[in-house]
Structure formats: C-alpha cells, structure tokens
Design a protein around this motif. Sequence first.
Motif, PDB file in Angstrom:
ATOM      1  N   LEU A   1      17.753  10.172   3.406  1.00 56.08           N
ATOM      2  CA  LEU A   1      16.447   9.578   3.725  1.00 56.08           C
ATOM      3  C   LEU A   1      16.585   8.101   4.076  1.00 56.08           C
ATOM      4  O   LEU A   1      17.532   7.437   3.643  1.00 56.08           O
TER       5      LEU A   1
ATOM      6  N   VAL B   1       9.040   4.956  -0.128  1.00 58.29           N
ATOM      7  CA  VAL B   1       9.114   5.430  -1.513  1.00 58.29           C
ATOM      8  C   VAL B   1      10.134   6.562  -1.722  1.00 58.29           C
ATOM      9  O   VAL B   1      10.882   6.561  -2.696  1.00 58.29           O
ATOM     10  N   HIS B   2      10.157   7.515  -0.796  1.00 62.56           N
ATOM     11  CA  HIS B   2      10.977   8.708  -1.009  1.00 62.56           C
ATOM     12  C   HIS B   2      12.467   8.369  -1.116  1.00 62.56           C
ATOM     13  O   HIS B   2      13.129   8.740  -2.085  1.00 62.56           O
TER      14      HIS B   2
ATOM     15  N   VAL C   1      12.052  15.286   3.565  1.00 64.65           N
ATOM     16  CA  VAL C   1      10.719  15.633   4.059  1.00 64.65           C
ATOM     17  C   VAL C   1      10.828  17.039   4.662  1.00 64.65           C
ATOM     18  O   VAL C   1      11.935  17.498   4.961  1.00 64.65           O
TER      19      VAL C   1
ATOM     20  N   GLY D   1       3.256  12.634  -3.905  1.00 65.07           N
ATOM     21  CA  GLY D   1       3.094  11.252  -4.346  1.00 65.07           C
ATOM     22  C   GLY D   1       2.626  10.405  -3.194  1.00 65.07           C
ATOM     23  O   GLY D   1       2.282  10.908  -2.133  1.00 65.07           O
TER      24      GLY D   1
ATOM     25  N   MET E   1       5.430   8.987  -7.728  1.00 68.24           N
ATOM     26  CA  MET E   1       5.219  10.436  -7.833  1.00 68.24           C
ATOM     27  C   MET E   1       4.158  10.815  -8.873  1.00 68.24           C
ATOM     28  O   MET E   1       4.096  10.246  -9.956  1.00 68.24           O
TER      29      MET E   1
ATOM     30  N   SER F   1       3.709  12.632  10.489  1.00 67.47           N
ATOM     31  CA  SER F   1       4.645  13.174  11.475  1.00 67.47           C
ATOM     32  C   SER F   1       6.068  12.970  10.971  1.00 67.47           C
ATOM     33  O   SER F   1       6.509  11.824  10.812  1.00 67.47           O
TER      34      SER F   1
ATOM     35  N   PHE G   1       7.772   6.342  16.539  1.00 64.35           N
ATOM     36  CA  PHE G   1       7.243   7.545  15.888  1.00 64.35           C
ATOM     37  C   PHE G   1       5.722   7.605  15.940  1.00 64.35           C
ATOM     38  O   PHE G   1       5.147   8.655  15.718  1.00 64.35           O
TER      39      PHE G   1
HETATM   40  C1  MLC Z   1      11.606   9.747  15.042  1.00 63.76           C
HETATM   41  N1  MLC Z   1      10.738   9.995  16.044  1.00 63.76           N
HETATM   42  C2  MLC Z   1       9.646  10.538  15.539  1.00 63.76           C
HETATM   43  C3  MLC Z   1       9.853  10.602  14.155  1.00 63.76           C
HETATM   44  N2  MLC Z   1      11.073  10.108  13.868  1.00 63.76           N
HETATM   45  N3  MLC Z   1       8.512  10.966  16.109  1.00 63.76           N
HETATM   46  C4  MLC Z   1       7.564  11.454  15.320  1.00 63.76           C
HETATM   47  N4  MLC Z   1       7.708  11.543  13.977  1.00 63.76           N
HETATM   48  C5  MLC Z   1       8.834  11.120  13.371  1.00 63.76           C
HETATM   49  N5  MLC Z   1       8.961  11.173  12.043  1.00 63.76           N
HETATM   50  C6  MLC Z   1      10.881   9.761  17.481  1.00 63.76           C
HETATM   51  C7  MLC Z   1      12.154   9.098  17.868  1.00 63.76           C
HETATM   52  O1  MLC Z   1      11.947   7.712  17.906  1.00 63.76           O
HETATM   53  C8  MLC Z   1      12.424   9.697  19.233  1.00 63.76           C
HETATM   54  O2  MLC Z   1      11.607   9.104  20.175  1.00 63.76           O
HETATM   55  C9  MLC Z   1      11.926  11.109  19.099  1.00 63.76           C
HETATM   56  O3  MLC Z   1      10.930  11.043  18.072  1.00 63.76           O
HETATM   57  C10 MLC Z   1      12.932  12.141  18.716  1.00 63.76           C
HETATM   58  O4  MLC Z   1      13.737  11.617  17.751  1.00 63.76           O
HETATM   59  P1  MLC Z   1      14.664  12.494  16.802  1.00 63.76           P
HETATM   60  O5  MLC Z   1      16.080  12.229  17.174  1.00 63.76           O
HETATM   61  O6  MLC Z   1      14.203  13.887  16.697  1.00 63.76           O
HETATM   62  O7  MLC Z   1      14.298  11.772  15.469  1.00 63.76           O
HETATM   63  P2  MLC Z   1      15.238  11.501  14.316  1.00 63.76           P
HETATM   64  O8  MLC Z   1      15.909  10.206  14.491  1.00 63.76           O
HETATM   65  O9  MLC Z   1      16.053  12.719  14.076  1.00 63.76           O
HETATM   66  O10 MLC Z   1      14.184  11.292  13.146  1.00 63.76           O
HETATM   67  C11 MLC Z   1      13.381  12.323  12.677  1.00 63.76           C
HETATM   68  C12 MLC Z   1      13.424  12.337  11.140  1.00 63.76           C
HETATM   69  C13 MLC Z   1      12.977  10.949  10.656  1.00 63.76           C
HETATM   70  C14 MLC Z   1      12.486  13.420  10.662  1.00 63.76           C
HETATM   71  C15 MLC Z   1      14.844  12.631  10.686  1.00 63.76           C
HETATM   72  O11 MLC Z   1      11.704  10.645  11.192  1.00 63.76           O
HETATM   73  C16 MLC Z   1      12.976  10.821   9.177  1.00 63.76           C
HETATM   74  O12 MLC Z   1      14.023  10.650   8.550  1.00 63.76           O
HETATM   75  N6  MLC Z   1      11.800  10.918   8.541  1.00 63.76           N
HETATM   76  C17 MLC Z   1      11.650  10.729   7.106  1.00 63.76           C
HETATM   77  C18 MLC Z   1      10.524   9.791   6.849  1.00 63.76           C
HETATM   78  C19 MLC Z   1      10.424   9.420   5.356  1.00 63.76           C
HETATM   79  O13 MLC Z   1      11.349   8.976   4.727  1.00 63.76           O
HETATM   80  N7  MLC Z   1       9.225   9.565   4.778  1.00 63.76           N
HETATM   81  C20 MLC Z   1       8.963   9.266   3.427  1.00 63.76           C
HETATM   82  C21 MLC Z   1       7.716   8.392   3.334  1.00 63.76           C
HETATM   83  S1  MLC Z   1       7.347   8.059   1.624  1.00 63.76           S
HETATM   84  P3  MLC Z   1      12.099   8.776  21.637  1.00 63.76           P
HETATM   85  O14 MLC Z   1      10.850   8.384  22.301  1.00 63.76           O
HETATM   86  O15 MLC Z   1      13.080   7.674  21.467  1.00 63.76           O
HETATM   87  O16 MLC Z   1      12.691  10.040  22.161  1.00 63.76           O
HETATM   88  C22 MLC Z   1       5.949   8.974   1.315  1.00 63.76           C
HETATM   89  C23 MLC Z   1       5.549   9.127  -0.092  1.00 63.76           C
HETATM   90  C24 MLC Z   1       6.099  10.379  -0.627  1.00 63.76           C
HETATM   91  O17 MLC Z   1       5.379   9.539   2.183  1.00 63.76           O
HETATM   92  O18 MLC Z   1       5.351  11.194  -1.189  1.00 63.76           O
HETATM   93  O19 MLC Z   1       7.306  10.553  -0.477  1.00 63.76           O
END
Ligand code: MLC
Length: 502
Positions: free
Chosen positions: A205, A210-211, A251, A303, A309, A405, A470
């Motif tokens: 991650l 937070v995550h 996620v 959370g 959480m 997303s 994103f």
């Molecule tokens: C990247 N892109 C996204 C995106 N992440 N678009 C929409 N949603 C997302 N989450 C964009 C890129 O910039 C790229 O754009 C295109 O989408 C394709 O990229 P990709 O190669 O598929 O993306 P990638 O780098 O693999 O990233 C996707 C992912 C990443 C899912 C791996 O977004 C990620 O690690 N998400 C985790 C988020 C997280 O940690 N959330 C916790 C929040 S805490 P272009 O235009 O350049 O092509 C919280 C509290 C709790 O919520 O309860 O935990």
Amino acid sequence: MNANLYALFASRFPQDRTACCIETHDGLFYSWNDLDRATAKIANLLASLNLPKDSRIAVQVEKSPEALILYLATIRAGYVYLPLNTAYRAAEIEYFIDDAEPAVVVCSPQNFGWVSKIAFKAGTQHVFTLGDDRQGSLLVRAALQSNSFDTVERRPDELAAILYTSGTTGRSKGAMLTHDNLASNAKVLHDYWRWQPGDVLLHALPLFHVHGLFVASHGALLNGSKMIFLPKFDATEVMRHLPRSTVFMGVPTYYVRLLAEPAFDKNACANMRLFVSGSAPLLTDTFNEFIARTGHTILERYGMSETTMLVSNPYDGKRVGGTVGLPLPGVSVRVVKGDGAPCAADEIGDIQVKGPNIFKGYWRMPEKTAEEFTSDGYFKTGDVGKFDANGYLSIVGRSKDLIISGGYNVYPKEIESFIDEMDGVTESAVVGVPHHDFGEAVTAVIVTRPGAAVSEGDVIGYLKSRIANFKVPKRVFFLQDLPRNTMGKVQKNVLREQFKDA
Ligand code: MLC
Ligand code: AMP
C-alpha cells in the motif's frame, strides 16, 4: 509514562535488534538497529532546526523505507506528520501547505523546483528532498547527526499526525490525530487480528493514507515483525513475495487484480495467515471467488482518516461477506435515523462512532468540527449502514457525496468546480459508476454552451494538467440538460443509473 507513539513501538522491538525489520523488493535489508539509528538521526536533524512546538512536517515522497523512517522520526521528535499523496499537483499542494503552514516540507528531488517555491512563499523555512533511491538533502543532512536520540515526551492527547480529507462542500480538512488515537487503535488491531511470532507483512500500500501508513505498518511494528516493502501494488510482485509472507492488506482493487492472475491459487497462498481488505466496499463476488480460489476468507474492516479503524470482521469467528463485521473493542458504533433515534436490526441509518481512536478535530476548523459531532460526543461518519441481528455492520451507502476509486477518495464538488471554469461549459455533474477494477470510476456529465465545441479529450486534458490523475474522469458525457428534482437539485442517482454501463 511517555505516551509518544514511537516509545510504544520501541518497547515492542524484538530482542534481536539485528533481525530484519524491512526488506525491499530489490533485496535491501534494514535491521531494527538500522530503524532505531536512522530515526534518531532524522529526529536529531529536526530537533536541530529549533522548530516551534507542534510544527507540521509535510511530506510528499515516493514510497521507500526512508519514507517510513521519516514518519517515525517525526513522531519520535514530537512533531506532527502530514503525509501527502504523490499524485497531487501544484494547486493541491499549494492548498495543503497554505492551510497547514508546515515548518518543514520534504519532497521528491525531481519536484524540488515547484514544491519549494510554494513552500517558501507560504513561509516554510526548511525544504528537504528525499528520493526513493536513498538520495536527497534530508539524508545528507541527517547523516551528520548522532544516531541516538531520547524520544520526546508526549501526552496521549498531543498531536501526532494530520491527514487531509475532503468535504462534500468546501476545501479539504485536516483531521488531527493524537498519539493516543494511533496507539490505542494499533494495540486493538494487533490483538484483534492475532498478530503472532513469525508473522511477515507484505506491504504493497502507499504510505500517505491511513491504510498503508498506520493500519499495515503499525501492526508489523507493534509485533516486531518484518515487512517486505513493495514500492507500489503490482500483482506479479505480490505473488513473487507471498510464499515468504503471512499477512497482506489491501484495497478491494488489489484482490480483483490478484484474482485476475491465473496462477493465484491455494499454492500461491500456502504460507499466508491473513488477508485484510478495506478503504472501499469489497464486492461479495470477490469475497466468494477468493475463498474458492485460495481457501482463504478475506477479513474486511471499516475505518476512515478521522477515526482510524472502527469495525472489523472477527479473526476467529465467522467473517461475513458484504459486511464489515463487529465494532472493535472500545469503539461504540450506532446506526441512527434522521431524528437521532436508534435503528432496529436491519434498519438503515447514519453511522455514528465514539472511542479513543476518534480524532481531535479538523485543523483550524472548530465550527466544522462541532458540526460533525453529536451533542453526546459521537462523530458522524457520513456513511450509511445497518446492523444485522448478529451485530454485523453493512455499509449500504454514503450520505456524503463521495466517490471511492481504487481506494482513493474523490469529491465530485472539487472536480465539478474545475470543469465549470472551462470555456464553453455551462455546468457539470460528477458521479461514480461501477468499474470492474477501481470499484467506482469517476465520470463527468457536462452541459455546454450552445455552439461551444468541448470534447471528452479537452476535458480530460484540462483536468490532467491541474489535479491528481486518479481524480480525472475516466469518461466524459455531454447532455442538453442535467436531470433535476422539483427543488432544482441535480439528480445524481439518475445519472448514475443512465451511465452505469459506461
Ligand atoms: C491510479 N489511477 C487511478 C487510481 N490509481 N485512477 C483511479 N483510481 C485510482 N485509485 C490512474 C493512474 O494515474 C493512471 O492514469 C490510470 O489510473 C491507470 O493506472 P494503473 O497503472 O492502473 O494504476 P496503478 O498505479 O496500478 O494504481 C492503482 C492502485 C492504486 C489501485 C494500485 O490506486 C492504489 O494503490 N490504491 C490504494 C489507495 C489506498 O491506499 N487507499 C487507502 C486510503 S485510507 P493515466 O491517466 O496516467 O493512465 C482509507 C481509510 C481506510 O480509505 O479505511 O483504509
Ligand atoms: P478516507 O476519508 O480516505 O479515510 O475514507 C474513509 C471512507 O472510506 C469511509 O468513510 C467509508 O466511506 C469508506 N470505507 C472504508 N472502509 C470501507 C469498507 N470496508 N467498506 C465500505 N466503505 C469503506
């Protein structure tokens, strides 16, 4: 007793400090001694700057062991950590820096030009750089410091971190988390998820939410467990390291992508003890397919940045797909109707929460903070849900206008305001529509002025130069008018339905 969160971690380091604490994807090993000494060096550097109490240290850097070390050093030195998503662009960074007034900003070497300009303009005195390759001025300066440091005394209610989270209206708000918010939650999760000797966390991650920063890292740190650090989520890389790991957190998109790998099966997960999902709804299909393919039942929890959480499926008891489980020990969770009366089982209402993990308030927004709490001290999450007869909570929607997303939050209002300032645009509505990979995809629906020639490509290009990628809509549609109810309010549910197969 010193309530500094770092002191808690240090008290749980393993006896053998030469053991591995962090292993990187490219084969570097950091011992617990390394962690202790490196945090001491950076804490000494911060202390040498004579910063005012409660100074914010704002950080926008790529993921690396040093990024985690910087977080721990900040806490250890008694300052307030402010992590920023690496996707944020100048306008977003400018807002956070102007609002939080950090005393120190740390950015990637390649961003030094524009970030330092924003920071110095806002009155920040110190801007350091930190690359994901152990380069940058932060480490050059820290190398000259002593590798021992007495962890600064902190009371439980003193600030440890500020995490920015957006609102339905208005700009982002900084959620202030205290040492005790983080310590209490870390201890509860450590016990609830039965961290045990021999555990190894596969950490994929990002480190700015937070995550990844708290839930995942704190578990391993409290358990004195090794973390295998991946720079970002990549299904092939995760599979390469799973045979040496026991705990994985992600996620829902991570689980969808792992299931898309034909070789992801029982064998690939043979060494695993626990898969945790959160930050966005896990589809029941994904939950069921995961059991069928791997024999493992994903543990879903719930959370948010303001609360860390709150609710989790049990470790030993039944994990129920489509639910986020039971309130964590010490956390009170209630579901209430519009008039505040409690809902019965299976009745849908607003989710409100109370506990030692609930944040101290929004940074410099006392009125907004007061609005978000009930008179009896419950925080209004903005999520809508229901308890079943067995006490399991399901999230069924959100009262806040929010799209999630791929685990990132996107606030439609922010995107709409950027689109509305484009030449030729009359108005816009941004909604989330179902997406196989990201869960929800940001989608814009636009009304243009008569004769204006605005294309989907124009809108996407315009937004990409201004906001984090994103947040940029994956698709843009054009309508003559937006659907409105009798009150004149845009009916986003109608748009979501109309474009659900987009
Ligand atoms: C990247 N892109 C996204 C995106 N992440 N678009 C929409 N949603 C997302 N989450 C964009 C890129 O910039 C790229 O754009 C295109 O989408 C394709 O990229 P990709 O190669 O598929 O993306 P990638 O780098 O693999 O990233 C996707 C992912 C990443 C899912 C791996 O977004 C990620 O690690 N998400 C985790 C988020 C997280 O940690 N959330 C916790 C929040 S805490 P272009 O235009 O350049 O092509 C919280 C509290 C709790 O919520 O309860 O935990
Ligand atoms: P953030 O503000 O980034 O901390 O996001 C918090 C929000 O993510 C919550 O208010 C929920 O809407 C959502 N969320 C977190 N975990 C879950 C989950 N397991 N299921 C559904 N929504 C979740």
